[in-house]
Every structure is written in C-alpha cells, then in structure tokens.
Design a protein around this motif. Structure first.
Motif, PDB file in Angstrom:
ATOM      1  N   ARG A  94     -10.482  13.584  48.499  1.00  0.00           N
ATOM      2  CA  ARG A  94     -10.972  14.951  48.287  1.00  0.00           C
ATOM      3  C   ARG A  94     -11.377  15.143  46.826  1.00  0.00           C
ATOM      4  NH1 ARG A  94      -5.922  18.158  50.010  1.00  0.00           N
ATOM      5  NH2 ARG A  94      -5.034  16.361  48.911  1.00  0.00           N
ATOM      6  N   LEU A  95     -12.484  15.879  46.653  1.00  0.00           N
ATOM      7  CA  LEU A  95     -13.003  16.182  45.323  1.00  0.00           C
ATOM      8  C   LEU A  95     -12.871  17.676  45.106  1.00  0.00           C
ATOM      9  CD1 LEU A  95     -16.553  14.582  45.158  1.00  0.00           C
ATOM     10  CD2 LEU A  95     -14.657  14.068  43.654  1.00  0.00           C
ATOM     11  N   GLY A  96     -12.489  18.083  43.924  1.00  0.00           N
ATOM     12  CA  GLY A  96     -12.500  19.525  43.655  1.00  0.00           C
ATOM     13  C   GLY A  96     -12.915  19.752  42.229  1.00  0.00           C
ATOM     14  N   ASP A  97     -13.546  20.873  41.943  1.00  0.00           N
ATOM     15  CA  ASP A  97     -13.762  21.145  40.532  1.00  0.00           C
ATOM     16  C   ASP A  97     -13.050  22.405  40.110  1.00  0.00           C
ATOM     17  OD1 ASP A  97     -15.600  22.811  41.658  1.00  0.00           O
ATOM     18  OD2 ASP A  97     -17.199  22.387  40.222  1.00  0.00           O
ATOM     19  N   ARG A  98     -12.639  22.399  38.852  1.00  0.00           N
ATOM     20  CA  ARG A  98     -11.833  23.475  38.307  1.00  0.00           C
ATOM     21  C   ARG A  98     -12.404  23.806  36.944  1.00  0.00           C
ATOM     22  NH1 ARG A  98      -9.708  26.969  36.057  1.00  0.00           N
ATOM     23  NH2 ARG A  98      -7.589  27.742  36.191  1.00  0.00           N
ATOM     24  N   ASP A 113      -2.012  22.315  46.373  1.00  0.00           N
ATOM     25  CA  ASP A 113      -2.329  21.040  46.995  1.00  0.00           C
ATOM     26  C   ASP A 113      -3.552  20.465  46.303  1.00  0.00           C
ATOM     27  OD1 ASP A 113      -2.626  18.895  48.662  1.00  0.00           O
ATOM     28  OD2 ASP A 113      -3.528  20.043  50.308  1.00  0.00           O
ATOM     29  N   PRO A 114      -3.329  19.804  45.172  1.00  0.00           N
ATOM     30  CA  PRO A 114      -4.484  19.346  44.390  1.00  0.00           C
ATOM     31  C   PRO A 114      -5.265  18.239  45.090  1.00  0.00           C
ATOM     32  CG  PRO A 114      -2.422  18.593  43.392  1.00  0.00           C
ATOM     33  CD  PRO A 114      -2.050  19.476  44.541  1.00  0.00           C
ATOM     34  N   PRO A 115      -6.579  18.214  44.881  1.00  0.00           N
ATOM     35  CA  PRO A 115      -7.401  17.133  45.439  1.00  0.00           C
ATOM     36  C   PRO A 115      -7.131  15.830  44.695  1.00  0.00           C
ATOM     37  CG  PRO A 115      -8.730  18.501  44.008  1.00  0.00           C
ATOM     38  CD  PRO A 115      -7.378  19.148  44.079  1.00  0.00           C
ATOM     39  N   GLU A 116      -7.537  14.738  45.275  1.00  0.00           N
ATOM     40  CA  GLU A 116      -7.294  13.427  44.644  1.00  0.00           C
ATOM     41  C   GLU A 116      -8.072  13.316  43.335  1.00  0.00           C
ATOM     42  OE1 GLU A 116      -7.709  13.477  48.224  1.00  0.00           O
ATOM     43  OE2 GLU A 116      -5.535  13.574  48.014  1.00  0.00           O
ATOM     44  N   ILE A 117      -9.293  13.838  43.357  1.00  0.00           N
ATOM     45  CA  ILE A 117     -10.098  13.791  42.143  1.00  0.00           C
ATOM     46  C   ILE A 117     -10.428  15.220  41.729  1.00  0.00           C
ATOM     47  CG2 ILE A 117     -12.284  13.043  41.124  1.00  0.00           C
ATOM     48  CD1 ILE A 117     -12.279  10.676  42.984  1.00  0.00           C
ATOM     49  N   LEU A 118     -10.003  15.595  40.537  1.00  0.00           N
ATOM     50  CA  LEU A 118     -10.263  16.947  40.048  1.00  0.00           C
ATOM     51  C   LEU A 118     -11.207  16.856  38.850  1.00  0.00           C
ATOM     52  CD1 LEU A 118      -9.453  19.938  40.492  1.00  0.00           C
ATOM     53  CD2 LEU A 118      -7.778  19.623  38.664  1.00  0.00           C
ATOM     54  N   LEU A 119     -12.276  17.654  38.914  1.00  0.00           N
ATOM     55  CA  LEU A 119     -13.281  17.651  37.859  1.00  0.00           C
ATOM     56  C   LEU A 119     -13.110  18.915  37.032  1.00  0.00           C
ATOM     57  CD1 LEU A 119     -16.239  16.890  40.302  1.00  0.00           C
ATOM     58  CD2 LEU A 119     -14.843  15.210  39.095  1.00  0.00           C
ATOM     59  N   THR A 120     -13.065  18.768  35.719  1.00  0.00           N
ATOM     60  CA  THR A 120     -12.765  19.946  34.910  1.00  0.00           C
ATOM     61  C   THR A 120     -13.397  19.843  33.518  1.00  0.00           C
ATOM     62  OG1 THR A 120     -10.959  21.422  34.288  1.00  0.00           O
ATOM     63  CG2 THR A 120     -10.571  19.084  33.992  1.00  0.00           C
ATOM     64  N   THR A 121     -13.101  20.858  32.676  1.00  0.00           N
ATOM     65  CA  THR A 121     -13.587  20.902  31.295  1.00  0.00           C
ATOM     66  C   THR A 121     -12.380  20.885  30.353  1.00  0.00           C
ATOM     67  OG1 THR A 121     -13.520  23.309  31.304  1.00  0.00           O
ATOM     68  CG2 THR A 121     -15.605  22.304  31.928  1.00  0.00           C
ATOM     69  N   PRO A 122     -12.571  20.629  29.063  1.00  0.00           N
ATOM     70  CA  PRO A 122     -11.420  20.602  28.148  1.00  0.00           C
ATOM     71  C   PRO A 122     -10.641  21.915  28.158  1.00  0.00           C
ATOM     72  CG  PRO A 122     -13.337  19.668  27.050  1.00  0.00           C
ATOM     73  CD  PRO A 122     -13.818  20.215  28.364  1.00  0.00           C
ATOM     74  N   GLU A 123     -11.343  23.038  28.254  1.00  0.00           N
ATOM     75  CA  GLU A 123     -10.669  24.335  28.215  1.00  0.00           C
ATOM     76  C   GLU A 123      -9.829  24.543  29.476  1.00  0.00           C
ATOM     77  OE1 GLU A 123     -13.948  23.912  27.492  1.00  0.00           O
ATOM     78  OE2 GLU A 123     -13.570  23.985  25.339  1.00  0.00           O
ATOM     79  N   SER A 124     -10.391  24.186  30.630  1.00  0.00           N
ATOM     80  CA  SER A 124      -9.621  24.359  31.860  1.00  0.00           C
ATOM     81  C   SER A 124      -8.431  23.418  31.887  1.00  0.00           C
ATOM     82  CB  SER A 124     -10.512  24.134  33.088  1.00  0.00           C
ATOM     83  OG  SER A 124     -11.393  25.218  33.241  1.00  0.00           O
ATOM     84  N   LEU A 125      -8.591  22.233  31.315  1.00  0.00           N
ATOM     85  CA  LEU A 125      -7.452  21.312  31.232  1.00  0.00           C
ATOM     86  C   LEU A 125      -6.351  21.920  30.360  1.00  0.00           C
ATOM     87  CD1 LEU A 125      -5.973  18.659  31.668  1.00  0.00           C
ATOM     88  CD2 LEU A 125      -7.259  17.693  29.741  1.00  0.00           C
ATOM     89  N   ALA A 126      -6.753  22.496  29.225  1.00  0.00           N
ATOM     90  CA  ALA A 126      -5.756  23.112  28.337  1.00  0.00           C
ATOM     91  C   ALA A 126      -5.017  24.220  29.081  1.00  0.00           C
ATOM     92  CB  ALA A 126      -6.432  23.664  27.085  1.00  0.00           C
TER      93      ALA A 126
END
Lengths: 800, 259
Positions: A94-98, A113-126
C-alpha cells in the motif's frame, strides 16, 4: 540481497527494459547510500526498488519505507509512477501520501494503520515525529528515501530533515537511508550531510547539446527580460516538441509570458508556471503539460525540481544562469530519456550577460560545477527540533545531544551550543533570570518535558523552516471571485487603487485590500507597473564570475564573443581599462550634477549590495553625501554629491570589517534574518495563511524584539544565530573578503564621463534606497509631495 | 550632536492650546506642565509567558521606563498622565518587579501622576503605585483612553453609547505612518481628536490609512515620531460617520473632575 527476483526481472523484460547498473547497485547496497544520477536515469525507481523487492520477499506489513521529497506535487507524481509497477506485478504494497494537503480522515487512518510506503515532506515528517505515538509508528521502519537531496541540502529544510532522520535512526535501529540527488559538485560533502553514505554515481549519459540561441536582434544594454529574443524563442518552440522556458524571477517570467503571447501569431499553446500562481493554476498547467497539450511552458525555479515531463526535448534559459550547477540541472529537464543528449539554448538578456553565458557554456562543457560550502547546522532549526521532541514526550538531554550529533549538519555541534539551545527552549535563555514564569520545559526525574502539555499545539502549528515574507491572496473582485495567486505584502502595500500589475499573464487593476485579500479587476491593454513580487535573487557564483572576468581581461579570448560585445570591450579598454584578475578596477565620473563610483568587483549581487551599504556609510562619514547605489552581479555603482578621490581607503579590509559589524548591528537585513530565526525558534508566531488578524496594533514587529535583545542581551543565542546567518547568506561578506584578497591592487580611473562598461549600470532601474538619513530624507520628501498634492503643505506651520 | 538629541518635537495646536508632539511619542503641554503618554503596555512579556505564549525578552518594562524617565528628566512635568493601557493587564500591574515599581515611584516623586484606565488595565494603577486613577478627565480638552468612546462632557448619566465629543486627547489606537517601506509611530491630529502613538516598547502600530482615523481625524494630519518633518494628511472621512461639531471656543473652564 543482490539479484533481482524473477517477478521483477520479468516486469523489466516485459517492458523491454534493462535495469540500469546503478539501480542494481543500489539493490545490492547493504548500507546507507547516496545515488547521484542525471534526470531521466530512473532515479526514483532505483530508490524504491530495494523496498519493493524486500516487501515482496518478506510480505511485511506496516510502515516499511518513508519517502521524503521537497515538493508536495512530487509526492503525488511519485505515487502515480510507483503505483504502476506495484499494480503490474501484483505486489501487496500500500502507498499513501502525507503532506499538508492530506485530508484529516486519511491522516487518522494513516496513524492507526500506516501504509507500507508513506510519501511525505520534511515538514510533515517533523510533525509526525512530534506525536507521542511516533516511537510505535516508526519502530518497524526499514528504509528512508530522500529525493532531490541536493535541493533540500541548500536550505534549512535539509537541516530539519537530517535531524528527523537522526530521530528515525534512533526509533528504528538498522534503518537504511538512500539519498537521491542530481549532479552536484561534491558528492562526498552531500554524503556527509546525510550522516555518511556510500556514493553511487550513475553514468552521466551523453554530453548535452547546448549553445547560445542565435537572436535576430542583439540584446539590449541593460535589463533582464530577454524580450528582444521573443521571435527567436518562438521559432525554437515551433521547431521542438515541448519546451520549458526558464526565467530567473517571477516578474521576468510574467513579462516574458506576456511578450511571447503578444507575438504568438500561430497560437502555439504556451503556459505559465511560477510559485506566485495559485495552486489550481499551477496544477492546470502541470496537467496540460503531462497530457502533451502544451508546446511550451514559461517557468521559474518552480519547475527546477521533480515532475517528470517525458516529452520535453528543449530547454531555453532566458537570462544568465547565475550558477553553473543550476544550469546543468535545468538542462537535464530536457529529454528525460536516458542516453539521449539534452538540448538546451541560452538567451543572454543583456550584453554583460552575453559574457556570463559564454562563460557558463564553457564551464558546462568542462564539467566544472560550482557550489558554496555548507555552513554548520543552524541553531534555530535545532531549537525547533528540541521543542518538537518535547512534544513527543519527556527526553534525556544527553541522549538527545548524541542523537543530534549523528545528523550530518550537526556533527560538530558543541555541547555548549546545544545547551544554549536547550536553555532557550526551556526558559527563553535570557541573561535576566528573575522570573519563574519564563519556563516552557521543565526537568522532572532527569527528563525534560513541556511544563504545559497544551503548548504542544502551538509548537506544532509553528513547524517548518520556510519563512517567506508574508503573502496576500489576489482575488478577482466580486462575489465568489476566483483566486488568481498571491503577492508579497510589501508589494501590495506599495499599490494604490488604480495601479496595475501583472500576475498569471494578466494585467490586473488593484481595487482595494479587504481582509488581507487583494481585490483586483482584469484590465487588459493597460500598461502594468513592474511586478516586484520576485522570488529569490540568486547571485552569480564565484566560479562563473571568475570565468567571466578571465574572458573580459584577455583580448585574445574576445574572439568567442559576438561582434557588438567585442566592440564594446575594445572601447572600454580605450577609454578606461578592462577589469582583470588581480586588480580591482574602479572608475569615477560626473554625470547630471552627480558623481558616480563604479567598482567592478565580480563578487555577485549580494556581496555588491553589502559592499554598497558599507562604502556609502564611509562616504557619508567622509562628507561625500552618497545618494544611492546599484548592485549587480558584476559591479557596484554608487552615486554621490562628492567625488571619491581615494578608492583604496574606502576598500580597506579592516575598515570594511569594522563597518560590517557596526552596520549589521543596526541594519534591516539583520532584522530580516532575525525575524526568520525567531520564527523558526518559536519566539514569534508564524503568520498563518488565511488566519485573519484582528487588531493590527496588538501585534508588534520582530524588529522591536531584536532591538530590545540587542540593548539588553547582545550575546543571546538568537542574536548569535542571526549574526552567523546574516554574514553567510544575503550579506555574503565572505565574498567581499575574497574579492579583496584576490585583487591586492586597486586601480581608480578618474574619467570625465561615463565609461562603456558603466553605461548599462546607469540604465538599470530600481536603485536601492539608502537607510538612515537618506531614507528619512526621502520619506520627508514624499510627505511634502503628499501634503502639496493635498493642498495642505502650509497647514503644518499654520497653528490654528 | 544629532538632530534627534536637540530637536524637541513638532509644535502643534489643538483645542486652543499649544503642544509639542515629542519625537519620543509623548505629548508635552507646556502651559499645564503636563506630560502625556499612552499605551505603555508594561508587563506584556510577563503576560505572554504566564499564558503559555512565546517567551519574549523580559526587558520591555525597563526599556519603556528608561524612555519615560528621559522625558521626565528633560521636561520636569508637574503632572504625568498615562492615557490608559499602562499595564498589559491588571495582573501584570500586580506582578511588576519591585525594582520597576520603585522606579515608577521615584519618577512620580514631587509630581502628580494620573492613570486613565484602558481596556487592558481597567483597575489601573493597582496597589502600591503612586498617583491616582480615573476613567476620563474633562478640561479644555478631555483626556480619555479611546477617542469617541464613553460619555462626553455634556452627556449626563445614562446618555448611552452616543459618541463622545471632543476635543479629546486619547491613545488606544497606536497610530503609525508607513512610508517608503518604513514605519513610524505617529500622532493623529484632527479638529476634535488628538490621538497619541503607543509609548510602550512592545507595541505595534495601526496604519494611519485605517478607516478609523478617517472617521476620527479625517481632514487632519498625522505627525511621525521622527526628527524629520514627516507629516501626512489624513483623508477626510464620510460626513455621515463624521458628524462632528465645530470646535468649542478655547479657554473654557475645567469641569468638576478636572485636575
């Protein structure tokens, strides 16, 4: 894991593809890696291939791979591109973006329930790392993919991301990080930035096909618009499949877009893309581009990154590129097909730029990239990281210090600096310690935590390191008027009703400002005021400036230049002298009741700007009554009432250094940097877009805080951070020092009139106004004019 | 010596009296030896910290008092008037550091000190402070926190929210001029209302082009707190909102609750 599983090998073969060697190398790598590959080298797939293979082989569930990119748009694009192989191979991944755009409902699902691959930005990661459940969420993480790392490393976003990566490594031991980067001048430095990684360099592919675009008319003497080349650019567009036309600033892009449409008799579909346009407008252009519906798009650095435009076969750079590396990366936007040469043409916007472009082409062919060394990790970013760490839960300072030092930019961080950041986060870090209420973090059982857990909300609202000047939305007047884009508040403040400006290729008339929205009416056919909502102003790099100077200084090399440029330089040699390495050429001449001083520093716009401020201060002290100055990438022009007779004393290094300290202490630049630093460190609240301000008088400017700190606590950590940053960034004082070192001989030519090289400078618009008394004089004059216009100019003296 | 050190301020005439708009942002009335300041907002950093807001540098009280002390030393006023919002809230007045309180007492020694209450400090001055508090004070001109608010001198009890008449001297609005990319605190001078800039260190400004200034001082001028003569017109407001009476003759006697 070295081989490609049969499922994957079949998938490649099914498309008639061979995996690139660097894709396989990455698959075999057992440690952190940095992949340097040109655009079109299958970089993104290379980054994800190890994750896909591992997930396929282990069938693991839960968050396995985190992908971080600088652009929200890029995560969406990557999601689309990655969905294809996953679907075609029938992988249970599963792919998801955040990102900031992700709807709340989806965010909640991802937390549970996080996806296997999560796509994000530095700010969202922080933000995710500041959640109390971050340890649980990330404990199973195996891989991190950092896309466009070269771009992230150029700003504080990169520092924040590296702190986040250090945190992730602590939460998920054994994590493997993969950096993906375009061609950079020093791959090892970028690997150190990642905290250490093995560098894999992909085959750079064939040399690009680059040249100056021949134009039917010669470029003008000054200006940066490149409008003289519009017919030639149109011809080039007509001869290519899809073209990206890069300009250096948004204002230039707007003007060029307008000019090209005015001449576009064949109605070629040409779009516009820059950061001031509304998101919808940008997405429309991107979609049209992806669908092949556009023949060209006029763009700024907004298209430097990311999105794969498969069909682009020509890049045109209008205006000197300022920086060789960026030019190379822009050239790489053409022809994303690996193994086919990229085709690019450059348009010099004025005659100085012809020389710069020739120098840039030479550097590209020589594979000689430029780049300024990165400074140490900034303290304001560290402070934000400490506060966000506290939001996630109590922490031990020693452990956090060790973790922070494992991040590349902070590898050399001293314990004293770390403690000063801790102290600021906890109490404000002021020299005065009488108040017990100044306490945000408290120490309990050996761990630091928020005194009031509710403050986590405010801290999270303040996440991020992007502190652009405040923007105002521009909306078409009337009920439900469409949002057209945004402009900087300072630009909006300079408008009066009836003024017109360009945005999105339209001339708009400013009607009024209502609740922080600029209301406008389209006013086709009117002459727009020059739009100054510029993006960044890049300075010409040291490398490029030196190459230029070498060409100018050597008459034998003038052969490479067009005839009009040759003639111009010959005349300069005759009337005055040619700038040359080792000598800092200066000129003075009178014109229109004023004296002019030109310093051919070739140190870049920012350094010249600083030099201008320092030199005019000295001239003011010497009674030479400086009136203003103009800084370009190649020279500084100062206008004054008095004549400079001794340039060497103005340019003595110790005097300038002393002047810098005095000036920085009080300058608006310092205040501007302070504002950014204080915002990132959470001392002042970020202006939230869309949040309406009530009672403007309740919010006071960060300048006041800056001045108060300077008076009472000059060694405060935020002032220290500001000083370091100011000196490095816009001020670029290091390049002034370097310029003086490189040119021990200062030569002043006293002329009776303007020299050929100086003439274009006089034509440049928008002379920088002086601060201090000059500024007050100007304001006084403006006030008098206003009073006179209102018929009130006698009223102030008339007591009654 | 720079001009700023020698230049006292801009002379102006209001309500039949001569004043100096000091470049510090204070108003000096030589005839009454009265120094008027507004919106000191003392204790703002303390209030922010107390409420879990940003931890601002805790020196704005000392800084504001430094500047006030310089004005008092230069002019030796018989009366000091604070036009309201001297404290960022009533709690901040109570939490004032002992040395700050001692300083204010020393500044007030030998003179009268009048604390008009503002929306931030309804109970000014609070216990321990010198001088006395008042809602507003009437005289040849009225002193109040907010122009056009509260009952005018002619309005008896229960007169309702009818806008108070001038001439009055007030604060509250923090007027500021923005010109040539810079901002100065300023005085807004209309026929009926004279509005002072905020004197406190941690205060912001409201642009003089805001409609409220057109309404209160339309047709008047804004005088920047600068040694230079930076004075701009305030466009006339709409008559309907304006509806201001002609200025009353100067020299009218003090009302009962005068100084």
């Amino acid at each position: 894991m070295t081989g490609l599983p049969p499922l994957f090998a079949d998938w490649f073969a099914g498309h008639g593809w061979q995996p690139h060697p660097h894709q396989l190398a990455l698959l075999g790598a057992a440690q952190d890696t940095l992949l340097i590959a040109p655009t079109g080298g299958g970089k993104t797939l290379a980054g994800f291939l190890p994750s896909l293979v591992e997930l396929h082989l282990t069938g693991a569930r839960g968050m396995h791979t985190l992908y971080v990119s600088p652009l929200k748009a890029l995560t969406a694009d990557v999601a689309r591109n990655l969905a294809r192989p996953i679907e075609q191979m029938g992988l249970a991944i599963r792919l998801g973006d955040r990102t900031g755009d992700t709807p709340e409902s989806q965010r909640r699902r991802q937390r549970a329930d996080p996806p296997e691959i999560l796509l994000t930005t530095p700010e969202s990661l922080a933000l995710m790392l500041s959640w109390p459940e971050a340890p649980r969420l990330f404990s199973g993480l195996r891989r991190v993919v950092l896309d466009e790392l070269h771009a992230l490393a150029e700003s504080k976003r990169g520092d924040q991301l590296m702190l986040g990566l250090a945190r992730l490594r602590h939460l998920a031991p054994g994590l493997a990080a993969t950096g993906l980067s375009a061609t950079v001048e020093d791959p090892q430095a970028l690997a150190r930035f990642m905290g250490g990684a093995a560098v894999i360099e992909a085959d750079p592919g064939p040399a690009p096909d680059i040249a100056l675009l021949p134009t039917s008319r010669p470029p003008p003497w000054s200006g940066g618009g490149g409008r003289h080349a519009v017919p030639d650019v149109l011809d080039a567009v007509a001869g290519a499949r899809t073209t990206i036309i890069f300009l250096n600033t948004r204002a230039q892009a707007e003007l060029f877009f307008q000019a090209i449409w005015a001449a576009n008799d064949d109605n070629l579909p040409i779009g516009l893309h820059h950061g001031a346009l509304s998101r919808e407008a940008r997405l429309r252009v991107e979609a049209a581009m992806a669908a092949g519906a556009l023949r060209a798009v006029v763009a700024t650095s907004s298209l430097d990154l990311g999105i794969d435009w498969g069909d682009v076969d020509l890049v045109i750079q209008v205006g000197a590129p300022r920086n060789i590396k960026r030019l190379v990366q822009r050239i790489g936007r053409a022809n994303h097909r690996y193994n086919a040469p990229s085709r690019a043409r450059i348009v010099a916007a004025n005659r100085f730029e012809v020389i710069e472009c020739v120098a840039a082409l030479e550097a590209v062919r020589a594979g000689d990239l430029d780049g300024e060394p990165r400074g140490p990790g900034p303290l304001d970013v560290l402070i934000q990281h400490i506060l966000l760490t506290a939001c996630a839960g109590p922490f031990d300072a020693d452990r956090l210090y060790a973790e922070v030092r494992s991040a590349g930019p902070y590898a050399a961080l001293s314990r004293a600096d770390f403690d000063a950041c801790m102290d600021f986060a906890a109490t404000g870090g002021y020299a005065l310690r009488a108040y017990d209420r100044w306490q945000r973090l408290v120490l309990r059982d050996g761990c630091w935590q928020l005194r009031d857990p509710r403050s986590a909300r405010d801290l999270r609202m303040n996440i991020g390191t992007i502190t652009e000047s405040e923007k105002l939305k521009v909306r078409r007047r009337g009920r439900g008027g469409a949002t057209l884009g945004e402009i900087e508040e300072s630009f909006a403040a300079s408008l009066t009703p009836g003024d017109s400006f360009l945005l999105g290729g339209q001339v708009l008339r400013y009607d009024r400002l209502r609740e922080l929205v600029v209301e406008v009416t389209p006013a086709p056919g009117r002459e727009p005021r020059i739009a100054v909502y510029s993006g960044l102003k890049f300075a010409t790099s040291t490398e490029l400036s030196q190459r230029m100077l070498a060409i100018i200084a050597d008459p034998n090399r003038h052969r490479d230049l067009p005839a009009d440029i040759r003639a111009w330089l010959e005349l300069q040699a005759e009337v005055s002298a040619l700038p040359r390495p080792g000598t800092l050429l200066c000129e003075t001449f009178p014109r229109a009741d004023r004296w002019h001083l030109v310093i051919y520093g070739f140190a870049g716009r920012n350094a010249h700007q600083t030099l201008g401020l320092l030199v005019t201060r000295q001239m003011e002290n010497a009674g030479l009554a400086p009136l203003g100055f103009l800084a370009t990438d190649h020279a500084l022009l100062v206008t004054s009432l008095g004549r400079v007779g001794d340039a060497a004393s103005l340019l003595s290094a110790p005097t300038l250094e002393q002047g810098l300290d005095d000036w920085l202490a009080a300058s608006s630049l310092m205040k501007r940097s302070f504002r950014a630093v204080a915002t990132i460190a959470g001392l002042i609240q970020r202006n939230r877009p869309g949040a309406r301000k009530t009672g403007r008088q309740a919010t006071f400017s960060s300048d006041i805080i800056h001045d108060t700190l300077r008076r009472h606590d000059p060694d405060h950590i935020l002032l220290r951070a500001t000083r370091e940053e100011t000196r490095r960034g816009l001020v670029d004082f290091d390049r002034i020092s370097e310029m003086l070192l490189r040119n021990p001989h200062i030569e002043l030519r006293q002329l009776d009139r303007v020299s050929p090289l100086a003439a274009p400078l006089l034509l440049e618009m928008g002379r920088v106004r002086l601060g201090g008394s000059g500024h007050e004089r100007l304001a006084e004059k403006m006030a008098q004019d206003l009073m006179a216009a209102a018929g009130l100019d006698r009223l102030t003296n008339d007591k009654g | 010596m720079t001009r700023a050190e020698t230049f006292p301020g801009h002379p102006l005439r209001f309500a039949g009296e001569d004043f100096i708009a000091r470049i510090s942002g204070a108003l000096w009335w030589p005839a009454g030896r009265m120094l008027i300041v507004s919106d000191l907002h003392l204790g703002r950093s303390e209030r922010y910290a107390r409420r879990g807001g940003p931890l601002l540098p805790p020196w704005e009280v000392a800084d504001t008092l430094d500047r006030l002390a310089a004005e008092i030393a230069a002019l030796d006023p018989a009366t000091v008037v604070s036009l309201g919002d001297a404290f960022d809230d009533d709690h901040a007045a109570g939490a004032m550091a002992p040395e700050a309180l001692a300083r204010i007492r020393a500044l007030a020694a030998g003179r009268d000190w009048l604390w008009i209450s503002g929306n931030h400090d309804r109970n000014a001055p609070g216990p321990g402070f010198p001088g006395r508090g008042a809602g507003c004070v009437h005289g040849p001109f009225t002193l109040r926190h907010e122009a056009g608010h509260g009952a005018g001198p002619g309005a008896g009890p229960g007169a309702g929210p009818e806008p108070a008449r001038g001439p009055d001297i007030s604060g509250h609005l923090h007027p500021a001029i923005r010109l040539a990319g810079r901002s100065w605190r300023c005085f807004a001078l209309g026929r009926e209302h004279l509005i002072l800039p905020a004197f406190g260190t941690y205060t912001g400004g409201l642009d003089i082009r805001d409609p409220v200034f057109r309404r209160l001082a339309g047709g008047g001028i804004a005088i920047a707190c600068s040694p230079r003569n930076i004075t701009v017109p305030i466009p006339a407001g709409t008559r309907a909102v304006d509806g201001l009476p002609a200025p009353r003759p100067a020299g009218a006697g003090w009302s009962a609750d005068g100084w």
